[in-house]
Design an enzyme around this catalytic site. Structure first.
Site, PDB file in Angstrom:
ATOM      1  CG  ASP A  57      38.802  50.561  33.599  1.00  0.00           C
ATOM      2  OD1 ASP A  57      38.857  50.901  32.401  1.00  0.00           O
ATOM      3  OD2 ASP A  57      39.455  51.110  34.500  1.00  0.00           O
ATOM      4  NE  ARG A  82      38.969  47.917  36.912  1.00  0.00           N
ATOM      5  CZ  ARG A  82      39.649  46.985  36.247  1.00  0.00           C
ATOM      6  NH1 ARG A  82      40.975  47.042  36.212  1.00  0.00           N
ATOM      7  NH2 ARG A  82      39.012  46.010  35.632  1.00  0.00           N
ATOM      8  NE  ARG A 128      46.217  49.017  39.733  1.00  0.00           N
ATOM      9  CZ  ARG A 128      45.393  49.108  38.693  1.00  0.00           C
ATOM     10  NH1 ARG A 128      44.430  48.221  38.548  1.00  0.00           N
ATOM     11  NH2 ARG A 128      45.534  50.070  37.800  1.00  0.00           N
ATOM     12  CG  HIS A 157      46.863  43.976  36.676  1.00  0.00           C
ATOM     13  ND1 HIS A 157      45.726  44.428  36.039  1.00  0.00           N
ATOM     14  CD2 HIS A 157      46.586  44.064  38.005  1.00  0.00           C
ATOM     15  CE1 HIS A 157      44.823  44.787  36.928  1.00  0.00           C
ATOM     16  NE2 HIS A 157      45.325  44.581  38.125  1.00  0.00           N
ATOM     17  CB  CYS A 251      43.119  43.143  30.139  1.00  0.00           C
ATOM     18  SG  CYS A 251      44.630  43.608  30.998  1.00  0.00           S
TER      19      CYS A 251
END
Length: 259
Positions: A57, A82, A128, A157, A251
């Site tokens: 990612d 992550r 998040r 997000h 992103c």
């Protein structure tokens, strides 16, 4: 940006990710290259962060941190899959000499949840980044932070549900936010573009605006029409392969914000 040399979907940490669905990495790289070429075509400089094996990612560079003026903060990821991306982006920020970085101490997923709009930062929470991270960002960057709660797990997000359009306006998808956040956005941006469910479903709001050109996922047709009506120039990019991991144009893009 970070080239998706190791892009894959081997775990699921958002509703877009399905490890059972095949991923075409070469196609993902091609889409990423098209986005990079579009930025360069319109006069932007793109710096590339080296990809790290085992971090599929990392292509979603926006999540790696926040850069405003001479200050930067690298991310602290919520999910262990992550976690190593934060130190990787911190090392790059240190070497780049763009700004002296500090590492976030609170759960903070960079520009995924912190969007600079003029003289304030809009900040997402609920999935998040934490409310404590909002305070940390405000202190470090010496900017007011407006907290907005996200309620739809598809839009985990802030940058999946809200697009900054220069210094004074935004486009957003109201059902992604709770009632308090919707009231705040309506008050701050009464002329905002309200995106449709169809636009949101292709992550059309996950875009980048340079003040004139808006780089966004192809297929966000109603949003593109609304942007044209406001005098913007939409630049559509096919991000369908990268969308399998829940990301699109924004992103993939960590912006460098000037004071």
């Amino acid at each position: 940006m970070c080239r998706p040399d190791y892009f894959d979907v081997t775990y699921s940490i958002n509703p877009w990710m399905n490890p059972a669905e095949p991923v075409d990495r070469s196609r993902a790289i091609g889409q990423w290259e098209q986005l990079r070429a579009a930025y360069e075509q319109y006069g932007h400089q793109v710096d590339v962060v080296p990809a790290v094996p085992g971090l599929p990612d990392m292509v979603f560079a926006a999540n790696g941190g926040l850069i405003v003026g001479d200050r930067a903060m690298s991310a602290r990821f919520t999910h262990p899959q992550r976690a190593a991306e934060g130190p990787a982006f911190h090392r790059w920020l240190t070497r780049s000499q763009l700004a002296a970085p500090v590492a976030a101490t609170e759960p903070n997923e960079g520009e995924g949840d912190f969007l600079v709009v003029g003289d304030r930062v809009l900040a997402g929470m609920g999935f998040r980044s934490s409310p404590a991270a909002h305070n940390e960002v405000s202190r470090h960057f010496q900017l007011p932070v407006v907290s907005l709660r996200l309620v739809d797990p598809r839009f985990y997000h802030l940058d999946t549900a809200l697009l900054a359009l220069g210094s004074h306006s935004v486009a957003y998808y109201p059902p992604a936010f709770d009632s308090a956040a919707r009231a705040i956005l309506a008050d701050l941006y009464p002329d905002a573009i309200v995106a449709t469910a169809a636009d949101a479903a292709v992550l059309g709001l996950n875009g980048v605006c340079d003040g004139r050109n808006v780089f966004l996922s192809s297929g966000a047709d109603e949003l593109s029409a609304a942007l044209r009506a406001r005098g913007f120039h939409p630049v559509g990019i096919d991000m369908s392969e990268l969308r399998k991991a829940g990301g699109a144009v924004k992103c993939c893009t960590l912006e460098i914000h000037r004071r």
